[in-house]
Motif scaffolding. Structure first.
Motif, PDB file in Angstrom:
ATOM      1  N   CYS A 167       0.833  -1.205   0.000  1.00 61.21           N
ATOM      2  CA  CYS A 167       0.000   0.000   0.000  1.00 61.21           C
ATOM      3  C   CYS A 167       0.870   1.259   0.000  1.00 61.21           C
ATOM      4  N   ARG A 168       1.929   1.253   0.796  1.00 63.91           N
ATOM      5  CA  ARG A 168       2.832   2.412   0.830  1.00 63.91           C
ATOM      6  C   ARG A 168       3.472   2.645  -0.533  1.00 63.91           C
ATOM      7  N   ARG A 169       3.901   1.571  -1.203  1.00 57.38           N
ATOM      8  CA  ARG A 169       4.526   1.708  -2.518  1.00 57.38           C
ATOM      9  C   ARG A 169       3.521   2.252  -3.527  1.00 57.38           C
ATOM     10  N   VAL A 170       2.295   1.789  -3.444  1.00 62.66           N
ATOM     11  CA  VAL A 170       1.247   2.281  -4.344  1.00 62.66           C
ATOM     12  C   VAL A 170       1.013   3.770  -4.127  1.00 62.66           C
ATOM     13  N   LEU A 194      -8.572  -1.039  -0.634  1.00 66.62           N
ATOM     14  CA  LEU A 194      -9.317  -1.722   0.417  1.00 66.62           C
ATOM     15  C   LEU A 194      -8.414  -2.798   0.997  1.00 66.62           C
ATOM     16  N   MET A 195      -8.171  -2.746   2.303  1.00 67.53           N
ATOM     17  CA  MET A 195      -7.325  -3.731   2.965  1.00 67.53           C
ATOM     18  C   MET A 195      -8.193  -4.848   3.530  1.00 67.53           C
ATOM     19  N   MET A 196      -7.652  -6.069   3.507  1.00 68.06           N
ATOM     20  CA  MET A 196      -8.299  -7.212   4.144  1.00 68.06           C
ATOM     21  C   MET A 196      -7.393  -7.730   5.250  1.00 68.06           C
ATOM     22  N   VAL A 237     -12.021   7.075  10.364  1.00 66.59           N
ATOM     23  CA  VAL A 237     -12.145   8.532  10.386  1.00 66.59           C
ATOM     24  C   VAL A 237     -10.906   9.164  10.996  1.00 66.59           C
ATOM     25  N   ASP A 238     -10.497   8.664  12.171  1.00 69.25           N
ATOM     26  CA  ASP A 238      -9.364   9.242  12.888  1.00 69.25           C
ATOM     27  C   ASP A 238      -8.088   9.187  12.050  1.00 69.25           C
ATOM     28  N   LEU A 239      -7.846   8.055  11.396  1.00 65.66           N
ATOM     29  CA  LEU A 239      -6.626   7.918  10.606  1.00 65.66           C
ATOM     30  C   LEU A 239      -6.679   8.768   9.350  1.00 65.66           C
ATOM     31  N   CYS A 240      -7.852   8.926   8.758  1.00 64.83           N
ATOM     32  CA  CYS A 240      -7.987   9.797   7.593  1.00 64.83           C
ATOM     33  C   CYS A 240      -7.731  11.247   7.973  1.00 64.83           C
ATOM     34  N   VAL A 241      -8.251  11.671   9.116  1.00 64.38           N
ATOM     35  CA  VAL A 241      -7.999  13.037   9.589  1.00 64.38           C
ATOM     36  C   VAL A 241      -6.507  13.232   9.850  1.00 64.38           C
ATOM     37  N   GLN A 242      -5.856  12.225  10.414  1.00 61.98           N
ATOM     38  CA  GLN A 242      -4.413  12.336  10.645  1.00 61.98           C
ATOM     39  C   GLN A 242      -3.658  12.541   9.333  1.00 61.98           C
ATOM     40  N   ARG A 243      -4.053  11.804   8.290  1.00 58.75           N
ATOM     41  CA  ARG A 243      -3.385  11.961   6.998  1.00 58.75           C
ATOM     42  C   ARG A 243      -3.644  13.347   6.419  1.00 58.75           C
ATOM     43  N   LEU A 244      -4.866  13.850   6.586  1.00 62.65           N
ATOM     44  CA  LEU A 244      -5.169  15.204   6.114  1.00 62.65           C
ATOM     45  C   LEU A 244      -4.316  16.232   6.846  1.00 62.65           C
ATOM     46  N   ARG A 245      -4.144  16.063   8.130  1.00 63.31           N
ATOM     47  CA  ARG A 245      -3.322  17.001   8.896  1.00 63.31           C
ATOM     48  C   ARG A 245      -1.876  17.009   8.409  1.00 63.31           C
ATOM     49  N   ARG A 246      -1.358  15.831   8.077  1.00 62.79           N
ATOM     50  CA  ARG A 246       0.015  15.782   7.570  1.00 62.79           C
ATOM     51  C   ARG A 246       0.141  16.522   6.250  1.00 62.79           C
ATOM     52  N   LYS A 247      -0.886  16.488   5.430  1.00 64.50           N
ATOM     53  CA  LYS A 247      -0.821  17.104   4.108  1.00 64.50           C
ATOM     54  C   LYS A 247      -1.195  18.581   4.113  1.00 64.50           C
ATOM     55  N   ALA A 303      -2.348   0.010  10.962  1.00 67.26           N
ATOM     56  CA  ALA A 303      -1.185   0.047  10.067  1.00 67.26           C
ATOM     57  C   ALA A 303      -1.612   0.237   8.624  1.00 67.26           C
ATOM     58  N   GLY A 304      -2.683  -0.438   8.209  1.00 67.95           N
ATOM     59  CA  GLY A 304      -3.150  -0.296   6.840  1.00 67.95           C
ATOM     60  C   GLY A 304      -3.679   1.084   6.547  1.00 67.95           C
ATOM     61  N   LEU A 305      -4.452   1.648   7.468  1.00 67.52           N
ATOM     62  CA  LEU A 305      -4.992   2.989   7.266  1.00 67.52           C
ATOM     63  C   LEU A 305      -3.894   4.037   7.296  1.00 67.52           C
ATOM     64  N   GLU A 306      -2.906   3.859   8.165  1.00 70.25           N
ATOM     65  CA  GLU A 306      -1.780   4.797   8.201  1.00 70.25           C
ATOM     66  C   GLU A 306      -0.978   4.743   6.909  1.00 70.25           C
TER      67      GLU A 306
END
Length: 235
Positions: free
Chosen positions: A69-72, A81-83, A207-217, A94-97
């Motif tokens: 996922c990170r490489r993608v 979508l992670m399983m 939600v929490d992990l998505c908000v964290q990614r938005l904050r980084r960007k 880890a997958g959401l991060e």
């Protein structure tokens, strides 16, 4: 005969029986399936072809789903979508991060899997299509400004201090929800319903992990946490 191509899905799953079962089930729903048994093969296929959505198992030989996922995400905003075979939170976080948009826990019912796929694909319509810049047209939206954050709601372009910011379809949809109601607290279950299409209580970690990614960007102070309630976009 219809000339509309099927949605192209890359499934990376090391268990042969599950890989076959998922492939057959999703092909019955009209998806164009390509499958790989390990992360490195999945990465090679991803680089060689164009896919509309990726389904990645977490536990993979060679290159695990998190690393894949990170490489993608280094080059693509394609929905992921992670399983996970366990729901204790370690694989999920880890997958959401790593940049995944959503996750399901195995064993997963086909109807649930298809529902998550359809939700991700609906969100993907918020992302500008790759290719040459379109011809200028009369704008149908507006540019929303919050300090040095600008959101072009017609072109779906986000910039900070004049520099464009690449967001995944899910991140963009969440930001648009905040921008539509600046200063208003959005509860996690509201975002789960409006962005992830959960008609039931979903996992608020997405939600929490998505908000964290938005904050980084976008900047760490852009989205404020209101403890016990949710988040709001600073005016």
């Amino acid at each position: 005969m219809s000339d509309v191509r099927p949605v192209r899905v890359l499934l990376v799953e090391d268990d042969a029986l599950m890989r076959r079962a998922f492939t057959v089930a999703l092909e019955r729903y009209g998806y164009g399936m390509t499958a790989a048994a390990d992360g490195l093969t999945g990465l090679e296929l991803f680089r060689e072809r164009q896919f509309d959505l990726l389904i990645l198992d977490v536990m993979l030989p060679g290159l695990d789903g998190i690393g894949l996922c990170r490489r993608v995400r280094e080059t693509s905003l394609v929905p992921v979508l992670m399983m996970s075979a366990r729901g204790d939170g370690l694989d999920v976080v880890a997958g959401l991060e790593a940049g995944a948009d959503d996750y399901v826990v195995k064993p997963v019912d086909t109807f649930v899997l298809v529902a998550r796929i359809r939700s991700l694909l609906r969100r993907a319509t918020y992302a500008p299509a790759p290719g040459p810049e379109p011809e200028p047209a009369e704008p149908e939206g507006e540019v929303l400004a919050f300090g040095d954050l600008a959101i072009d709601t017609a072109g779906l372009v986000v910039s900070v201090a004049g520099e464009p910011v690449a967001l995944t379809p899910t991140e963009l949809k969440v930001l648009l929800e905040f921008a539509a109601r600046p200063g208003v607290v959005l509860e996690r279950h509201t975002l789960l319903r409006d962005v992830w299409d959960y008609g039931w209580d979903g996992d608020s970690r997405v939600v929490d992990l998505c908000v964290q990614r938005l904050r980084r960007k976008l900047g760490r102070d852009r989205i404020e946490t209101v403890r016990g309630f949710g988040y709001k976009l600073r005016r």
